[in-house]
Design a protein around this motif. Structure first.
Motif, PDB file in Angstrom:
ATOM      1  N   GLY A  62       0.781  -1.229   0.000  1.00 24.85           N
ATOM      2  CA  GLY A  62       0.000   0.000   0.000  1.00 24.85           C
ATOM      3  C   GLY A  62       0.811   1.276   0.000  1.00 24.85           C
ATOM      4  O   GLY A  62       0.252   2.364   0.007  1.00 24.85           O
ATOM      5  N   ALA A  63       2.134   1.162   0.010  1.00 21.21           N
ATOM      6  CA  ALA A  63       2.990   2.356   0.006  1.00 21.21           C
ATOM      7  C   ALA A  63       3.705   2.467  -1.336  1.00 21.21           C
ATOM      8  O   ALA A  63       3.985   1.472  -2.002  1.00 21.21           O
ATOM      9  CB  ALA A  63       4.019   2.273   1.127  1.00 21.21           C
ATOM     10  N   LEU A  64       4.002   3.677  -1.711  1.00 20.09           N
ATOM     11  CA  LEU A  64       4.781   3.947  -2.917  1.00 20.09           C
ATOM     12  C   LEU A  64       6.247   3.998  -2.512  1.00 20.09           C
ATOM     13  O   LEU A  64       6.595   4.689  -1.546  1.00 20.09           O
ATOM     14  CB  LEU A  64       4.336   5.292  -3.489  1.00 20.09           C
ATOM     15  CG  LEU A  64       4.650   5.607  -4.941  1.00 20.09           C
ATOM     16  CD1 LEU A  64       4.126   4.532  -5.877  1.00 20.09           C
ATOM     17  CD2 LEU A  64       4.039   6.941  -5.311  1.00 20.09           C
ATOM     18  N   VAL A  65       7.107   3.248  -3.218  1.00 22.29           N
ATOM     19  CA  VAL A  65       8.520   3.206  -2.867  1.00 22.29           C
ATOM     20  C   VAL A  65       9.391   3.396  -4.101  1.00 22.29           C
ATOM     21  O   VAL A  65       8.979   3.145  -5.231  1.00 22.29           O
ATOM     22  CB  VAL A  65       8.920   1.884  -2.146  1.00 22.29           C
ATOM     23  CG1 VAL A  65       8.121   1.695  -0.879  1.00 22.29           C
ATOM     24  CG2 VAL A  65       8.782   0.694  -3.064  1.00 22.29           C
ATOM     25  N   VAL A  66      10.615   3.838  -3.841  1.00 16.17           N
ATOM     26  CA  VAL A  66      11.659   3.991  -4.858  1.00 16.17           C
ATOM     27  C   VAL A  66      12.881   3.249  -4.336  1.00 16.17           C
ATOM     28  O   VAL A  66      13.293   3.461  -3.192  1.00 16.17           O
ATOM     29  CB  VAL A  66      12.017   5.490  -5.060  1.00 16.17           C
ATOM     30  CG1 VAL A  66      13.228   5.648  -5.967  1.00 16.17           C
ATOM     31  CG2 VAL A  66      10.819   6.259  -5.594  1.00 16.17           C
ATOM     32  N   PHE A  67      13.462   2.383  -5.161  1.00 16.74           N
ATOM     33  CA  PHE A  67      14.698   1.688  -4.802  1.00 16.74           C
ATOM     34  C   PHE A  67      15.866   2.441  -5.419  1.00 16.74           C
ATOM     35  O   PHE A  67      15.816   2.791  -6.601  1.00 16.74           O
ATOM     36  CB  PHE A  67      14.699   0.252  -5.344  1.00 16.74           C
ATOM     37  CG  PHE A  67      13.640  -0.612  -4.737  1.00 16.74           C
ATOM     38  CD1 PHE A  67      13.831  -1.207  -3.501  1.00 16.74           C
ATOM     39  CD2 PHE A  67      12.439  -0.826  -5.400  1.00 16.74           C
ATOM     40  CE1 PHE A  67      12.851  -2.006  -2.937  1.00 16.74           C
ATOM     41  CE2 PHE A  67      11.455  -1.624  -4.845  1.00 16.74           C
ATOM     42  CZ  PHE A  67      11.658  -2.220  -3.610  1.00 16.74           C
ATOM     43  N   THR A  68      16.914   2.679  -4.646  1.00 21.54           N
ATOM     44  CA  THR A  68      18.077   3.374  -5.188  1.00 21.54           C
ATOM     45  C   THR A  68      19.317   3.128  -4.337  1.00 21.54           C
ATOM     46  O   THR A  68      19.213   2.838  -3.146  1.00 21.54           O
ATOM     47  CB  THR A  68      17.831   4.897  -5.298  1.00 21.54           C
ATOM     48  OG1 THR A  68      18.943   5.500  -5.970  1.00 21.54           O
ATOM     49  CG2 THR A  68      17.629   5.544  -3.942  1.00 21.54           C
ATOM     50  N   SER A  69      20.454   3.280  -4.995  1.00 21.02           N
ATOM     51  CA  SER A  69      21.734   3.270  -4.282  1.00 21.02           C
ATOM     52  C   SER A  69      22.476   4.579  -4.523  1.00 21.02           C
ATOM     53  O   SER A  69      23.612   4.733  -4.109  1.00 21.02           O
ATOM     54  CB  SER A  69      22.594   2.081  -4.759  1.00 21.02           C
ATOM     55  OG  SER A  69      22.835   2.195  -6.149  1.00 21.02           O
TER      56      SER A  69
END
Length: 149
Positions: A62-69
């Motif tokens: 239910g959450a909006l996420v962004v994956f990044t390094s």
């Protein structure tokens, strides 16, 4: 190959594509892009500059996420105001950096199980590999949890 490796597009490709996406995604023409591409706009913690970052958007529990390094993520330690453009609209909210490897691994497993290609996450993965906290540590991946309305 290890089970999971970093596989971001070359910098030369990003130098061409990102400025185009930064212009198009927030505009009315951005409605043709799926909601999986967004532009994050925020003020740098130390520089005070306004930054606009193109990011892949994913839904996890239910959450909006962004994956990044990428280093810009550190601006969100402790939470920070952010504006998100996607599908031609701007929304305001906050973002929180999540660095705990097991939480990031759980979220990656969720997104991959939903059918997202590892390539869209800037990753290369062996078939049938299950993402673990050690993979997250090795690739330097973290996630931003966005709360936007």
């Amino acid at each position: 190959m290890a089970g999971l490796e970093d596989n971001r597009p070359p910098d030369a490709v990003l130098r061409f594509v990102n400025p185009l996406l930064r212009a198009v995604v927030p505009s009315p023409a951005g409605r043709v892009f799926p909601g999986s591409v967004g532009v994050l706009r925020f003020t740098g913690r130390r520089s005070g500059r306004t930054l606009r970052i193109v990011a892949g958007l994913h839904h996890v529990d239910g959450a909006l996420v962004v994956f990044t390094s990428r280093p810009w993520r550190l601006n969100f330690r402790g939470g920070r105001a952010v504006e998100l453009a996607s599908s031609g609209k701007w929304r305001r909210g906050t973002a929180q950096l999540v660095e705990e490897p097991e939480q990031v691994a759980d979220a990656l497993r969720h997104v991959l199980a939903a059918g997202t290609s590892p390539r869209l996450l800037g990753l290369r993965m062996e078939r049938d590999h299950v993402v673990a906290a050690d993979d997250v540590r090795a690739t330097g991946r973290t996630l931003l949890r966005l709360d936007v309305s």
